[in-house]
Design an enzyme around this catalytic site. Sequence first.
Site, short mmCIF file in Angstrom:
data_model
loop_
_atom_site.label_atom_id
_atom_site.label_comp_id
_atom_site.label_asym_id
_atom_site.label_seq_id
_atom_site.Cartn_x
_atom_site.Cartn_y
_atom_site.Cartn_z
N HIS A 78 0.88 -1.00 -0.07
CA HIS A 78 -0.08 0.05 -0.12
C HIS A 78 0.85 1.28 0.07
CE1 HIS A 78 -4.06 -1.87 1.66
NE2 HIS A 78 -3.61 -2.64 0.73
N TYR A 125 -9.52 5.39 7.24
CA TYR A 125 -9.65 5.97 8.38
C TYR A 125 -10.67 6.93 8.65
CZ TYR A 125 -5.26 3.44 9.76
OH TYR A 125 -4.34 2.43 9.98
N PRO A 161 -4.62 0.28 18.27
CA PRO A 161 -4.21 -0.51 16.96
C PRO A 161 -4.37 0.81 15.85
CG PRO A 161 -6.39 -0.99 17.60
CD PRO A 161 -5.59 -0.66 18.85
N LYS A 200 0.84 -0.01 15.00
CA LYS A 200 2.20 -0.13 15.33
C LYS A 200 2.62 -1.38 16.30
CE LYS A 200 3.82 3.34 13.26
NZ LYS A 200 4.14 2.68 11.96
N TYR A 210 3.81 6.43 9.99
CA TYR A 210 2.80 5.52 9.59
C TYR A 210 3.77 4.32 8.81
CZ TYR A 210 -1.25 2.95 8.30
OH TYR A 210 -2.44 2.02 8.18
#
Length: 390
Positions: free
Chosen positions: A72, A201, A293, A297, A385
């Site tokens: 991704h 998200y 979550p 990580k 990220y």
Amino acid sequence: MRTQVAIIGSGPSGLLLGQLLATIGIETVILERSSREHVLGRVRAGVLEQGTVDLLGEAGVADRLHTEGLQHSGISLAFDGRLHRIDLTGLTGGKHVTVYGQTEVTHDLMDKREAAGLVTVYEASNVAPRDFGGASPFVSYHKDGVTHRIDCDFIAGCDGYHGISRGSVPEGALKTFERQYPFGWLGVLAEVPPVDHELIYANHERGFALCSMRSPRRSRYYVQVPADERVEDWPDDRFWDELRRRLPSQTAAAVTTGPSFEKSIAPLRSFVAEPMRFGRLFLVGDAAHIVPPTGAKGLNLAASDVRYLFAGLREFYSHQSEAGLDAYSAKALARVWKAVRFSWWMTTILHRFPETGEFGQRIQEAELDYLVHSKAASTALAENYVGLPY
């Protein structure tokens, strides 16, 4: 029995440490209180940083990951009725993440260990690390009605938040930091295609939602629920309706629904224990820290702990130097706290907090708007990220 490193816990961190040590000829025995089937039945996250992928490659267990993992290059933030894409690859000079389920990572590591004939004891009860403050530590356990003892040079506590390793540390030697969040994630797994090719998200006045996946045919979805919610109160139809309410209309219309085959509620907390070394006992992964979550990580932090501990053990056995082991806790915690901060921040800007009311919602909306329109802010998100440097 004697081994060089006794590892408590056969989750990804214990298995990965054992496999890396095996590549340089260091003997290990892994003790696991559950059955092999139970370990493989745990449903966990699956977004891997490049550093984690590289470490799995070094351990010789990345072939299936490279074949089946989904690379991704971005994520989307959903708010104000629209999707806003964060270009992870463009903002970080070409870095990306890989979606590959933690269960699959565990399976690959188990298969590799078994093929090599390395020792793992499943369903070991009353496991206890002992005398790790001195030069001759050992681990005791019960199996088939018999008490066993494994003498070793070092003990790696890879047995999670509820494991015995951290609980065995003498009182007063450990300092803990914790933040409990007033909500959890209700998650479902379903054999349906994901709504998007990347993660979404969502921040919504009804609460957070996440659209994720395990494969092009298997989706993982979450919605924020109160901490005291019961999974029995959420039949599939109610879940799908609530998920779609929290997504932009065009995205909601594209959601493919179907029967879930796994459904659970996970509480959210931030937790850190310091230090991560006590004599010849080393805490690794969830035994030392838990993150929400939201920042993806948890598994990646466990892998970075393994990386630092493996380097220290390699230096000890190859050069008789304890410098790397002495530095383990400080190095690991420096990266842990950065990940704890990022996960806390992602949780703060995306979830509905009951105590902040409409003011808090407006602040979140303003921050999200700034985030997606500022290259500097977007870059900071992207760098964290995809994973900060070791």
